[in-house]
Structure formats: C-alpha cells, structure tokens
Enzyme design. Structure first.
Site, PDB file in Angstrom:
ATOM      1  N   LYS A 122       0.854  -1.181   0.000  1.00 18.44           N
ATOM      2  CA  LYS A 122       0.000   0.000   0.000  1.00 18.44           C
ATOM      3  C   LYS A 122       0.896   1.239   0.000  1.00 18.44           C
ATOM      4  O   LYS A 122       1.418   1.635   1.035  1.00 18.44           O
ATOM      5  CB  LYS A 122      -0.921  -0.027   1.232  1.00 18.44           C
ATOM      6  CG  LYS A 122      -2.044   1.017   1.189  1.00 18.44           C
ATOM      7  CD  LYS A 122      -1.629   2.356   1.731  1.00 18.44           C
ATOM      8  CE  LYS A 122      -2.753   3.378   1.678  1.00 18.44           C
ATOM      9  NZ  LYS A 122      -2.249   4.761   1.793  1.00 18.44           N
ATOM     10  N   GLY A 146       2.555   5.334  12.897  1.00 14.30           N
ATOM     11  CA  GLY A 146       3.135   4.083  13.364  1.00 14.30           C
ATOM     12  C   GLY A 146       2.507   3.601  14.653  1.00 14.30           C
ATOM     13  O   GLY A 146       2.313   2.394  14.852  1.00 14.30           O
ATOM     14  N   CYS A 191      13.242  11.008   6.907  1.00 11.29           N
ATOM     15  CA  CYS A 191      13.203  10.689   8.335  1.00 11.29           C
ATOM     16  C   CYS A 191      14.548  10.878   9.010  1.00 11.29           C
ATOM     17  O   CYS A 191      14.616  11.169  10.198  1.00 11.29           O
ATOM     18  CB  CYS A 191      12.715   9.256   8.527  1.00 11.29           C
ATOM     19  SG  CYS A 191      13.743   8.022   7.687  1.00 11.29           S
ATOM     20  N   GLU A 246       9.263  16.803  14.753  1.00  4.96           N
ATOM     21  CA  GLU A 246       9.721  16.589  13.384  1.00  4.96           C
ATOM     22  C   GLU A 246       8.969  17.507  12.425  1.00  4.96           C
ATOM     23  O   GLU A 246       7.760  17.414  12.274  1.00  4.96           O
ATOM     24  CB  GLU A 246       9.523  15.129  12.970  1.00  4.96           C
ATOM     25  CG  GLU A 246      10.128  14.799  11.630  1.00  4.96           C
ATOM     26  CD  GLU A 246       9.975  13.336  11.269  1.00  4.96           C
ATOM     27  OE1 GLU A 246      10.926  12.780  10.686  1.00  4.96           O
ATOM     28  OE2 GLU A 246       8.922  12.749  11.570  1.00  4.96           O
ATOM     29  N   GLY A 253       6.655   5.668   8.123  1.00  3.29           N
ATOM     30  CA  GLY A 253       5.849   6.877   8.155  1.00  3.29           C
ATOM     31  C   GLY A 253       6.095   7.644   9.437  1.00  3.29           C
ATOM     32  O   GLY A 253       7.080   7.420  10.146  1.00  3.29           O
ATOM     33  N   GLU A 256       9.444   1.914  10.803  1.00  4.73           N
ATOM     34  CA  GLU A 256      10.530   2.860  10.572  1.00  4.73           C
ATOM     35  C   GLU A 256       9.873   4.233  10.584  1.00  4.73           C
ATOM     36  O   GLU A 256       9.180   4.618   9.638  1.00  4.73           O
ATOM     37  CB  GLU A 256      11.217   2.566   9.243  1.00  4.73           C
ATOM     38  CG  GLU A 256      12.629   3.133   9.164  1.00  4.73           C
ATOM     39  CD  GLU A 256      12.632   4.579   8.744  1.00  4.73           C
ATOM     40  OE1 GLU A 256      12.780   5.444   9.637  1.00  4.73           O
ATOM     41  OE2 GLU A 256      12.492   4.858   7.556  1.00  4.73           O
TER      42      GLU A 256
END
Length: 491
Positions: free
Chosen positions: A173, A231, A282, A383, A226, A248
């Site tokens: 996906k 997550g 990331c 972030e 993501g 991750e």
C-alpha cells in the site's frame, strides 16, 4: 493516465470503480489517476497473496526465488528513466536525486537475490540423550507494506526485497500521494516471471485500504514507514491480532560539530543532512549542535553556502531545491516556521515562501536556519519534515550528549571530529540506531537501519532485515527405538 490496482499479476479496476487525481507538486496540476481501493480490494489482494504463498511461490527453490529477484533488479535498471520520471513527478524531488535512488533500488534487489539461498537453520547440540534437534527458518506469510510519499520506491524496496528473499508474499500500500511508481514497478514483476499473487499493489486512503490491510486475518505482519503517530496507530491495531510489525518512523536527529572538526567538510555535511530532499526524509539532521567556540563562524559558513541554492522546477539540472511534496505538508512546514519565531528563535536565513512563475504552484519553502534555539522549543523537539534547521550550542561532549539524547526520537545522529577518542565516546553514548562520523545520510543495503525510542521497531537493510521476515521452528527427532515409560519423566 488512469491506473489500475495490481492483484494476482493482473491490473484490475477497483471494486467501487472510483479514481482520484495524483498532483504534480511543482505545478499543482493532476497528471495521473489513481484507483481508490476498498476493504474488498484488500481482501482480493490478501487472498491472492495467501494462495501464492501456499502454491507456486512456495514450490520454488530458494535459488529459483533468488533468480527472479535478480531478473527484477535487471529490469529496474533497464527502466531507470521511466521509474525516475514517474517517481519525481509524484513527489517533486530533484530528478537527479530520484535517479540515484531508483538505481539503488535495483541494488537492493540484487543483494537480496544473492541471499535467498543462504538462509538456513542449525543443528543444536542437545543436553538430552537420543534426541536430534535442528531449527528451520520459515517465511512469516503475507506481508502488508505501507510506505510514505517521500521515497516510495526506495522505502518499498527496503521491505519488499528482504521479505521476498525470505519466501513471503506482499500486499503493498503506497501513499495516496505517490502511487504511480509502485504500479509501474508491478509491471516488471510480471515481466520477470514472478508467479501470480506474489506481489500485489492496492492504492487508496488509510481508512479505505491501510486499516483493512493491518486488520486482515491473512496478513500476519505489517512493515510500515511513516510518521510516529501513524506508526503508533498501526502498532496498536496490529497488536489486537498479535501481528508482527516493523516500524521505521520519524526522527529529530542531532548533527554534532566539534571545534576540532574539518569545518568545510562539516558544513557541507550539515547542509546535505538537512536540505537534501528538501528536508523531507526521516533521517534529516534537523538539529545542529555546535560547540560554542565555533558557533558564529559556522553559522556564517552555512548561510554563505545555503544562499547559493537555487529553487525551482525539479526537472532542471541547475536546481538544488524542489517543492514540498504535498500541500498539507507545505502548510505544516510554514506553520512550524511561525511557531519557531513565536517561541523566540532567530530566523538567521530563509523562512519565506517564494512566489512567481518560476515557482509553479508556489509550494516552495526557502531553506531556513534558526539560531538561538533551546532544546525545549517545539522546533527542537518535533519533526518538521521540511527544509528547516535548528541550531543549538553546547560546551563539551557531555553537554552535547545531554542535548542530543533529550528527545523522544532516536533514529540517527552525526558527529564531526578528528579525535578518535571523541568518535568512540560519542558513538557509544548517543541514543540512536545509526551514528555517522564525519559523514551524514549514508545508507546501504548491506547494513541495518532503524531507530531507538519513538523512531521505530525492527531493522531494515542487511541480514537483519531478512530475519525480521522469518519464523524460527525447532524440530525434535527421537533416535530412541523405544518410548520411555510415560510415568517416568526425566528432565
């Protein structure tokens, strides 16, 4: 162009017959139509993957599986231009950067192709007489992969290549913003000769496709990349069904420059760490920790280099910074710049949204450098996922470690120094899954990548990645010709 879902080696229409537009981040215009998948489509794909797992795919020898992966890698190289074009068109990255990533995707498949027939168990020395014990490494089953919009092909390869190497099957996906490249990749699976159902692609939105994939009873594992909030939702949903997950997730990685570093190399490394890919990665080195004695000089170096960066059409070879990939992400980055200023940080460079015909739909943010940042500010803790650098001062190694580790993330860190002692001291004490010394943002298929704390679970890359997709079975064989008395048990 109108695309279809990829199920059981065939391109098929979505169950509801609905599509949505994929927008070019540079000009803001639709350029492809993506099928809007549903729970029913996920079920079709999961059923196909399950049938392949228990059919032709499982009947192939590990060497034969490896040969298919090798053929796929070659086809990716042959179709480098096409895959580069569609991925760059979807995510707005520089064509040169995307081309390098797609070329590296092929290397991931080559690497795991060679590993496919080198997965083996072991014979275990037993403490019990007349017993032979050995272990088997077996595939987990159907793996659901969920990937974000910033590097669709590369981040998919990090999961798909080792999972197939281990003998699993896939329902992929991709992000609804960047689905085209994975659908184009699916064509190469057919051309390489993979059996039907081994690789499937379901496109659409999280509620329609992502959640049903995580919950599906025929999908025992989810491999997700993501944001940390996404997550967390995936992990909680998967835990209800005791599914295995790899996550991750995000980062707020410190890039630490000491006074003894080669400052020219360090400045180039810091800029690469945060402004490559527009900061939309990331592992971005979004927190720059500078030793007090070099702070002012180093910031001047950064501004001097950054001021030369050209923004514009990412397809042009003279452009260094492309647009933010999606409109919601653009608005988020702009909002964080506002928040940083309100919290008292000094915008030493950038911070603006350029306008004009050369900026297309005006979805650009200037590379931005904030100084006078303290570690309790949101700009230092959260972030941003954009071209925004927060600069903090430190006194010595322990002060740098205190600041660097005072964060809920632990994905990566960089250290710039000429001291071997400092190299070892910092690398041992930084709470991060990857530590770069005198370089930044390097990755390889040969070595694991993943994070501590809120940056995720599990590892991708290297032999460790294959282990994530395997179950260990212990087999006991009695060599005794007579069964002992059942009421006399010896341990």
């Amino acid at each position: 162009m109108q695309y279809q879902l990829f199920i059981n080696n065939e391109f098929v229409d979505p169950e509801l017959g609905e599509w949505f537009d994929s927008l070019d981040p540079y000009n803001g215009e639709p350029w492809a139509q993506i099928p809007r998948g549903t729970r029913e489509d996920v079920d079709r794909a999961a059923q196909a993957a399950h049938a392949a797992l228990n059919g032709p795919w499982s009947k192939l020898s590990p060497t034969a599986r490896g040969m298919l992966l090798y053929k796929l890698a070659g086809l990716i190289e042959e179709n480098l231009d096409l895959l580069t074009e569609v991925e760059a068109r979807d995510n707005g990255k520089l064509r040169t950067e995307v081309r390098g990533q797609v070329g590296y995707v092929a290397k991931y498949f080559y690497y795991y192709a060679g590993m496919a027939d080198k997965i083996h168990g072991s014979v275990v020395p037993m403490d019990k007489p007349k017993v032979f014990n050995y272990t088997r490494q077996e595939p987990i089953g159907v793996i659901g992969t969920i990937t974000p919009w910033n590097s669709s092909l590369l981040l998919s390869a990090w999961k798909v290549a080792p999972a197939l190497c281990a003998g699993n099957t896939i329902v992929a996906k991709p992000s609804e913003h960047t689905s085209v490249s994975l659908l184009e990749l699916a064509k190469l699976f057919v051309k390489a000769g993979f059996p039907p159902g081994v690789f499937n692609v379901i496109t659409g939105f999280g509620k329609d496709v992502g959640e049903p994939l995580v919950e599906h009873p025929l999908v025992p594992m989810i491999a997700f990349t993501g944001g940390d909030e996404g997550g967390r939702r995936v992990n909680m949903a998967a835990a209800k069904h005791f599914k295995k997950v790899t996550l991750e997730l995000g980062g707020k990685s410190p890039n630490i420059v000491f006074e003894d570093a080669d400052l020219t190399n360090a400045a180039n490394g810091v800029i690469t760490g945060i402004f490559s890919a527009g900061g939309q990665t990331c592992m971005a080195g979004s927190r720059l920790l500078l030793q007090e004695s070099i702070h002012d000089e180093f910031v001047e170096r950064l501004i001097s280099i950054t001021s030369k960066a050209k923004l514009g059409d990412p397809s042009r070879s003279d452009v260094q910074v492309g647009p933010v990939a999606t409109r919601p992400q653009f608005e988020k980055v702009v909002d964080y710049i506002r928040i940083a200023k309100e919290e008292g940080a000094t915008c030493a460079f950038g911070g603006n949204v350029p306008t004009g015909p050369e900026y297309g739909a005006c979805q650009f943010v200037e590379p931005t450098i904030f100084t006078n940042v303290t570690n309790n500010m949101r700009i230092a803790q959260e972030e941003v996922f954009g071209p925004v650098l927060s600069v903090l001062k430190f006194k010595d190694e322990d002060d740098a470690l205190r600041i660097a580790n005072d964060i809920r993330f632990g994905l990566a860190a960089g250290v710039w120094t000429k001291s071997l002692h400092r190299t070892m001291y910092m690398s041992e004490r930084l709470h991060a899954g990857t530590v770069w010394i005198n370089n930044y943002r390097s990755t390889s298929f040969t070595t694991p990548f993943g994070g501590y704390k809120d940056s995720g679970l599990g590892r991708e890359g290297g032999i460790e990645a294959v282990k994530e997709f395997l179950e260990t079975k212990s087999v006991w064989i009695s060599t005794d010709l007579e069964m002992p008395d059942p009421f006399i048990r010896k341990y």
